[in-house]
Design a protein around this motif. Structure first.
Motif, PDB file in Angstrom:
ATOM      1  N   ALA A 224       0.641  -1.143   0.128  1.00 16.51           N
ATOM      2  CA  ALA A 224       0.064  -0.011   0.122  1.00 16.51           C
ATOM      3  C   ALA A 224       0.749   1.171  -0.015  1.00 16.51           C
ATOM      4  O   ALA A 224       0.301   2.357  -0.565  1.00 16.51           O
ATOM      5  CB  ALA A 224      -0.908  -0.035   1.335  1.00 16.51           C
ATOM      6  N   GLU A 225       1.982   1.212   0.509  1.00 15.95           N
ATOM      7  CA  GLU A 225       2.874   2.461   0.760  1.00 15.95           C
ATOM      8  C   GLU A 225       3.275   2.818  -0.602  1.00 15.95           C
ATOM      9  O   GLU A 225       3.087   4.090  -1.153  1.00 15.95           O
ATOM     10  CB  GLU A 225       4.088   2.240   1.559  1.00 15.95           C
ATOM     11  CG  GLU A 225       4.912   3.472   1.642  1.00 15.95           C
ATOM     12  CD  GLU A 225       6.433   3.129   2.382  1.00 15.95           C
ATOM     13  OE1 GLU A 225       7.234   4.001   2.567  1.00 15.95           O
ATOM     14  OE2 GLU A 225       6.560   2.032   2.843  1.00 15.95           O
ATOM     15  N   LEU A 226       3.964   1.892  -1.593  1.00  7.95           N
ATOM     16  CA  LEU A 226       4.262   2.111  -2.761  1.00  7.95           C
ATOM     17  C   LEU A 226       2.911   2.625  -3.635  1.00  7.95           C
ATOM     18  O   LEU A 226       3.007   3.640  -4.383  1.00  7.95           O
ATOM     19  CB  LEU A 226       4.841   0.954  -3.508  1.00  7.95           C
ATOM     20  CG  LEU A 226       5.372   1.126  -5.068  1.00  7.95           C
ATOM     21  CD1 LEU A 226       6.153   2.315  -5.085  1.00  7.95           C
ATOM     22  CD2 LEU A 226       5.874  -0.063  -5.473  1.00  7.95           C
ATOM     23  N   GLY A 227       1.663   1.807  -3.550  1.00  7.94           N
ATOM     24  CA  GLY A 227       0.698   2.644  -4.213  1.00  7.94           C
ATOM     25  C   GLY A 227       0.044   3.963  -3.851  1.00  7.94           C
ATOM     26  O   GLY A 227      -0.073   4.622  -4.875  1.00  7.94           O
ATOM     27  N   GLN A 228       0.264   4.262  -2.500  1.00  6.51           N
ATOM     28  CA  GLN A 228       0.153   5.634  -2.279  1.00  6.51           C
ATOM     29  C   GLN A 228       1.170   6.604  -2.927  1.00  6.51           C
ATOM     30  O   GLN A 228       0.762   7.692  -3.210  1.00  6.51           O
ATOM     31  CB  GLN A 228       0.171   5.821  -0.929  1.00  6.51           C
ATOM     32  CG  GLN A 228      -0.149   7.136  -0.351  1.00  6.51           C
ATOM     33  CD  GLN A 228      -1.573   7.755  -0.695  1.00  6.51           C
ATOM     34  OE1 GLN A 228      -2.539   7.108  -0.371  1.00  6.51           O
ATOM     35  NE2 GLN A 228      -1.653   8.929  -1.354  1.00  6.51           N
ATOM     36  N   GLU A 229       2.257   6.450  -2.848  1.00 12.01           N
ATOM     37  CA  GLU A 229       3.454   7.288  -3.467  1.00 12.01           C
ATOM     38  C   GLU A 229       3.292   7.447  -4.854  1.00 12.01           C
ATOM     39  O   GLU A 229       3.450   8.489  -5.597  1.00 12.01           O
ATOM     40  CB  GLU A 229       4.756   6.613  -2.961  1.00 12.01           C
ATOM     41  CG  GLU A 229       5.078   6.914  -1.430  1.00 12.01           C
ATOM     42  CD  GLU A 229       4.858   8.329  -1.182  1.00 12.01           C
ATOM     43  OE1 GLU A 229       5.572   9.348  -2.090  1.00 12.01           O
ATOM     44  OE2 GLU A 229       4.472   8.632  -0.176  1.00 12.01           O
ATOM     45  N   VAL A 230       2.748   6.350  -5.669  1.00 12.37           N
ATOM     46  CA  VAL A 230       2.562   6.237  -7.014  1.00 12.37           C
ATOM     47  C   VAL A 230       1.417   7.430  -7.299  1.00 12.37           C
ATOM     48  O   VAL A 230       1.456   8.005  -8.265  1.00 12.37           O
ATOM     49  CB  VAL A 230       2.376   5.017  -7.727  1.00 12.37           C
ATOM     50  CG1 VAL A 230       1.929   5.371  -9.111  1.00 12.37           C
ATOM     51  CG2 VAL A 230       3.613   4.060  -7.476  1.00 12.37           C
ATOM     52  N   MET A 231       0.367   7.158  -6.494  1.00 15.58           N
ATOM     53  CA  MET A 231      -0.683   8.199  -6.670  1.00 15.58           C
ATOM     54  C   MET A 231      -0.206   9.691  -6.268  1.00 15.58           C
ATOM     55  O   MET A 231      -0.755  10.525  -7.037  1.00 15.58           O
ATOM     56  CB  MET A 231      -1.782   7.879  -5.490  1.00 15.58           C
ATOM     57  CG  MET A 231      -2.741   6.601  -5.472  1.00 15.58           C
ATOM     58  SD  MET A 231      -3.904   6.425  -4.547  1.00 15.58           S
ATOM     59  CE  MET A 231      -4.651   8.009  -4.469  1.00 15.58           C
ATOM     60  N   ASN A 232       0.742  10.014  -5.429  1.00 14.91           N
ATOM     61  CA  ASN A 232       1.205  11.100  -5.072  1.00 14.91           C
ATOM     62  C   ASN A 232       1.951  11.853  -6.426  1.00 14.91           C
ATOM     63  O   ASN A 232       1.769  12.849  -6.829  1.00 14.91           O
ATOM     64  CB  ASN A 232       2.012  11.171  -3.960  1.00 14.91           C
ATOM     65  CG  ASN A 232       1.505  11.016  -2.612  1.00 14.91           C
ATOM     66  OD1 ASN A 232       0.094  11.089  -2.798  1.00 14.91           O
ATOM     67  ND2 ASN A 232       2.060  10.514  -1.658  1.00 14.91           N
ATOM     68  N   MET A 233       2.720  10.794  -7.069  1.00 17.09           N
ATOM     69  CA  MET A 233       3.270  11.256  -8.313  1.00 17.09           C
ATOM     70  C   MET A 233       2.572  11.421  -9.293  1.00 17.09           C
ATOM     71  O   MET A 233       2.788  12.330 -10.301  1.00 17.09           O
ATOM     72  CB  MET A 233       4.350  10.312  -8.840  1.00 17.09           C
ATOM     73  CG  MET A 233       5.623   9.877  -7.788  1.00 17.09           C
ATOM     74  SD  MET A 233       6.618  11.234  -7.826  1.00 17.09           S
ATOM     75  CE  MET A 233       7.649  10.871  -9.522  1.00 17.09           C
TER      76      MET A 233
END
Length: 362
Positions: A224-233
């Motif tokens: 989920a952490e990577l998913g959230q950071e991709v969303m931020n990008m």
């Protein structure tokens, strides 16, 4: 694959196979091809298994759907500095494919040359009927039977349906194309979800829904952490869930929450092919015919007859744009008793005859 250092890469920079035969490019590692540098970073422990994704582009495919699918993968690689995803792009003949906005996209080769190991997405768009060949359907069915995951972006479900993969499975496609799809595949019913994942079938409605689906894949596979950071990008503030609807609710669309009016509108929309039966609608809602007419006039500024006629004409326009149905058949499918009545109403609303608007008159 050329990548930029910012949040958006240029689709036209994807190099074809012939261009990759130069010695320096042959020696290029996966790290160089698929991982761009960036300041933001997400630490991913261990050695996660990478995912190969192949995109088959059909003529007039939707660029927004394609870019919304491929960019989250690029960002996941960039953020972790790992090759979590590899991607290839294919066409029918190995030549560039023009998308619906006319921009040509260079590919790696013909899909008949490909031997994909991971996920295979068919990317389609406007006027999807006839874009997927029988040979492509056979190829997809063969991949599916060998355990591959297959999918469709925007109207890519047409190719999956032609391959016989969708029967008994949950799938979706862009709402604007479901009317024509139903005429071509009456035994299949796409959902109105933004995306759908049913075992080894992944479909989405196109547009930014492709990003929602890929974010789900990233979160499930890599956390989920990577998913959230991709969303931020991607500058996305929230990710839609699989079951979320593609379009606004009927209440939002009509601009009212009046329960009886919404029930009446839903009743009529469900019977678009039938003769208008306002008395039946009134009995169903335990109202009088006059009460229903007043509700439509007060909240929508039109009569139930006009509301129904607008729905039928919109459906007729979709069928004429996306299928090769004759005007006579379209009139019947939209609930008109005569072709002349349909043609007159169509011309009045859209300023052109249905025949001239169709493929036959174009």
């Amino acid at each position: 694959m050329a990548n930029t250092l910012c949040g958006c890469s240029t689709l036209m920079q994807h190099a074809p196979v012939s261009a990759m035969l130069a010695a320096d490019e042959v020696r290029m590692t996966d790290q160089q091809k698929y991982v761009a540098k960036g300041s933001a970073h997400v630490k991913l422990s261990g050695k996660p298994e990478s995912i190969d994704v192949a995109f088959v582009l059909l003529p007039k495919f939707t660029m927004l759907a394609f870019s919304s699918a491929i960019e989250p993968m690029r960002m996941a690689n960039q953020l972790t500095q790992k090759v979590l995803f590899r991607w290839t792009v294919w066409s029918d003949d190995g030549q560039p494919v023009a998308c619906s906005n006319g921009v040509p996209v260079v590919v790696d080769g013909a899909w008949s040359q490909a031997k994909p190991e991971g996920i295979v997405f068919v990317v389609s768009g406007v006027e999807p009927e006839g874009k997927a060949s029988v040979a492509l359907g056979d190829w997809l069915r063969g991949l599916w039977r060998r355990g591959r995951t297959v999918g469709g972006l925007c109207t890519g479900a047409y190719a999956l349906a032609q391959a016989g993969i969708l029967k008994g499975r949950r799938f979706t496609m862009h709402w604007d194309n479901t009317t024509a799809f139903a005429e071509n595949f009456p035994d299949l019913e796409p959902s109105r979800q933004v995306f759908s994942i049913d075992d080894r079938v992944m479909t989405c409605a196109g547009g930014v829904a492709a990003a929602d689906m890929m974010l789900k894949l990233i979160s499930d596979r890599f956390g989920a952490e990577l998913g959230q950071e991709v969303m931020n990008m991607c500058l996305l503030t929230q990710r839609r869930d699989e079951a979320d609807s593609q379009t606004a609710s009927l209440a939002t669309r009509l601009g009212t929450r009046h329960d009886k009016l919404l029930q009446a509108a839903a009743y009529l929309e469900a019977r678009i092919e039938e003769e208008l039966d306002l008395d039946g609608c009134a009995a169903h809602l335990n109202l009088s015919r006059r009460q229903i007419e007043r509700l439509f006039n007060r909240y929508l500024g039109l009569t139930p007859v006009r509301y129904m006629n607008d729905l039928r004409l919109a459906r007729g326009r979709a069928l004429l744009a996306e299928t090769d149905m004759k005007v006579t058949d379209v009139a019947v499918a939209c609930g008109y008793a005569s072709t002349s009545h349909f043609s007159k109403s169509f011309r009045k609303k859209y300023g052109v005859s249905p025949y001239r608007f169709s493929h036959f008159g174009g």
